[in-house]
Design a protein around this motif. Structure first.
Motif, PDB file in Angstrom:
ATOM      1  N   LYS A  88       1.711   1.189 -11.686  1.00 31.49           N
ATOM      2  CA  LYS A  88       2.854   2.084 -11.470  1.00 31.49           C
ATOM      3  C   LYS A  88       2.466   3.554 -11.588  1.00 31.49           C
ATOM      4  O   LYS A  88       3.252   4.438 -11.262  1.00 31.49           O
ATOM      5  N   ASP A  89       1.283   3.812 -12.096  1.00 32.26           N
ATOM      6  CA  ASP A  89       0.859   5.187 -12.348  1.00 32.26           C
ATOM      7  C   ASP A  89       0.722   5.962 -11.036  1.00 32.26           C
ATOM      8  O   ASP A  89      -0.080   5.595 -10.177  1.00 32.26           O
ATOM      9  N   PRO A  90       1.469   7.061 -10.868  1.00 30.83           N
ATOM     10  CA  PRO A  90       1.394   7.828  -9.618  1.00 30.83           C
ATOM     11  C   PRO A  90       0.010   8.427  -9.356  1.00 30.83           C
ATOM     12  O   PRO A  90      -0.346   8.688  -8.209  1.00 30.83           O
ATOM     13  N   HIS A 131       3.108   0.811  -3.976  1.00 31.30           N
ATOM     14  CA  HIS A 131       2.577   2.105  -4.435  1.00 31.30           C
ATOM     15  C   HIS A 131       2.281   3.014  -3.235  1.00 31.30           C
ATOM     16  O   HIS A 131       1.660   2.587  -2.264  1.00 31.30           O
TER      17      HIS A 131
END
Length: 462
Positions: A107-109, A137
């Protein structure tokens, strides 16, 4: 090679270059490998993260770090995001982390597209939730998204046999997900995603008891176990004497002291006679009941007699043997409090006797005596029967450790705590280093470290 500050500091504290530190960490010498591993393991979390995110560290060393910090999820996350981390290390870390942590990572942008591809290659469609997050993503390359789409429309495959068994993974908890959701709603992200930080805290709590026990067990060595056996034997002998002589001892007022246990333990493994233990017990009991060893009114205490004798003898360099023996006998009759005072105030002969006292606090108090000389400290630094605490106290006093001879005697003494000896080796001359590396009386790790410093000095001259 550019390296992170904590790694530079660690190398500087050991008196070696960063290149030598890395060689020691992954070299053939077991003692050195364990020493560097323990030093790295002791680093605070934030410093370990700084090292893990350094993109210019050698790939092989990054793999080594992943094994040192394998119980620290936040450090592992950082290593995963480091583009210099080799692919086989990424795979090993990914299989070690719980599914919830992998999903958090996906989930980390700021995640790299290459890492998303690696996660897909590692897990395929065995983790559907992770697969969906990769597909959704924005950093996922279109070709990869095209590969994932048909897989999501099928039933998930059974987890393949190459995946890490569940019992080998770091433990997760369903409560983590709830905590992460709350954190995501709480506000903006920090440098590391808040869900990763919270997940790290949860895993640290799960691991904390295991780590405490593991660290304790690591420090237990054969010498400690032997000392515990001697203590058990001393206790057995003391209790036997008390049981046999219950009639002559007033058990209601009998108080067993650390001095008694230390007295018996020091004599082991040689046998201690029942009479010696009984006399010690009666002497302590009489001292407590009579206030001053049941001495007559007006009679000088053993301490007063000793101090008087010491004052008279202070200016003499040599003492008569009979006076020395007399002082020994007087000290034997003293209580711990009296011996502590004499250690701090007495003359040279008292210091020579009390530095070997059965009570380590009395021995340490000798170092507080304002009359003690550096010549005496040199002699104590060489004593193999000296307490570890006494040697450490000498090694941490700037005015004494600044004396090269005192420092060298400490390093050569096998009883000196290893960390203290290692911290001063970089100040030793080439000639003395050569002696230390060949000496069989110093610990192997000290010999090896002396050899490493010699090698480094020779390389620097080329």
């Amino acid at each position: 090679m550019k390296v992170s500050n904590p790694l530079n500091d660690l190398a500087a504290n050991l008196g070696v270059t960063i290149k030598v530190l890395i060689q020691l960490a992954m070299g053939p010498d077991k003692e050195f490998r364990e020493m560097v591993r323990m030093l790295l393991s002791a680093l605070p979390e934030e410093e370990a993260v700084i090292i893990a995110e350094d993109r210019e560290i050698d790939a092989q060393f990054l793999d080594y770090l992943s094994r040192v910090f394998e119980t620290r999820p936040l450090v592992l996350h950082t290593l995963l995001k480091n583009p210099s981390t080799p692919s086989n290390t990424v795979e090993r870390i990914a299989k070690l982390l719980p599914s919830a942590d992998l999903e958090t990572l996906a989930k980390d942008p700021a995640i790299r597209p290459e890492l998303l591809e690696q996660l897909f290659k590692i897990f395929g469609n065995t983790q559907v939730a992770l697969l969906k997050l990769i597909a959704e993503h924005p950093a996922t390359p279109p070709p990869l998204r095209g590969q994932i789409a048909p897989l999501l429309s099928k039933e998930p495959e059974t987890e393949d046999s190459t995946a890490t068994p569940p019992e080998k993974k770091l433990k997760s908890d369903s409560r983590v997900e709830d905590a992460l959701k709350e954190a995501l709603e709480a506000g903006p992200r920090s440098e590391f995603p808040s869900e990763v930080a919270l997940s790290s805290c949860v895993h640290q709590l799960f691991e904390v008891n295991f780590n405490i026990i593991a660290d304790f067990m690591k420090r237990i060595n054969q010498q400690v176990l032997k000392q515990l056996e001697r203590l058990a034997e001393a206790n057995r002998q003391i209790l036997q004497v008390i049981a046999k002589n219950a009639g002559s001892l007033n058990l209601g007022t009998l108080q067993l002291s650390a001095d008694l246990v230390a007295f018996v333990t020091r004599k082991l493994p040689d046998s201690v006679s029942e009479q010696e233990i009984l006399e010690f017990l009666k002497r302590q009991q009489a001292s407590r009941q009579g206030g001053e060893g049941a001495r007559k009114e007006g009679e000088e205490s053993p301490q007063e007699r000793a101090e008087g004798q010491e004052t008279a003898d202070e200016g003499e360099k040599e003492e008569e043997e009979e006076d020395y023996v007399s002082l020994q006998e007087q000290i034997k009759k003293m209580t711990v409090g009296e011996r502590l005072r004499l250690a701090r105030m007495g003359g040279m002969s008292a210091r020579r006797l009390l530095i070997r006292d059965i009570n380590k606090e009395v021995a340490k108090s000798v170092l507080e005596n304002p009359k003690i000389t550096e010549t005496e400290i040199e002699a104590i630094a060489s004593m193999r029967e000296a307490y570890d605490e006494v040697l450490r106290a000498i090694g941490t006093r700037k005015e004494w450790i600044g004396n090269y001879n005192i420092m060298l005697r400490l390093i050569k003494n096998p009883k000196t705590p290893t960390d203290l000896s290692l911290s001063y080796l970089s100040r030793v001359s080439k000639k003395d280093l050569d002696f230390i590396q060949k000496s069989k009386s110093v610990p192997e790790v000290v010999r090896n470290y002396a050899r490493a410093i010699l090698l480094q000095r020779m390389q620097s001259k080329k």
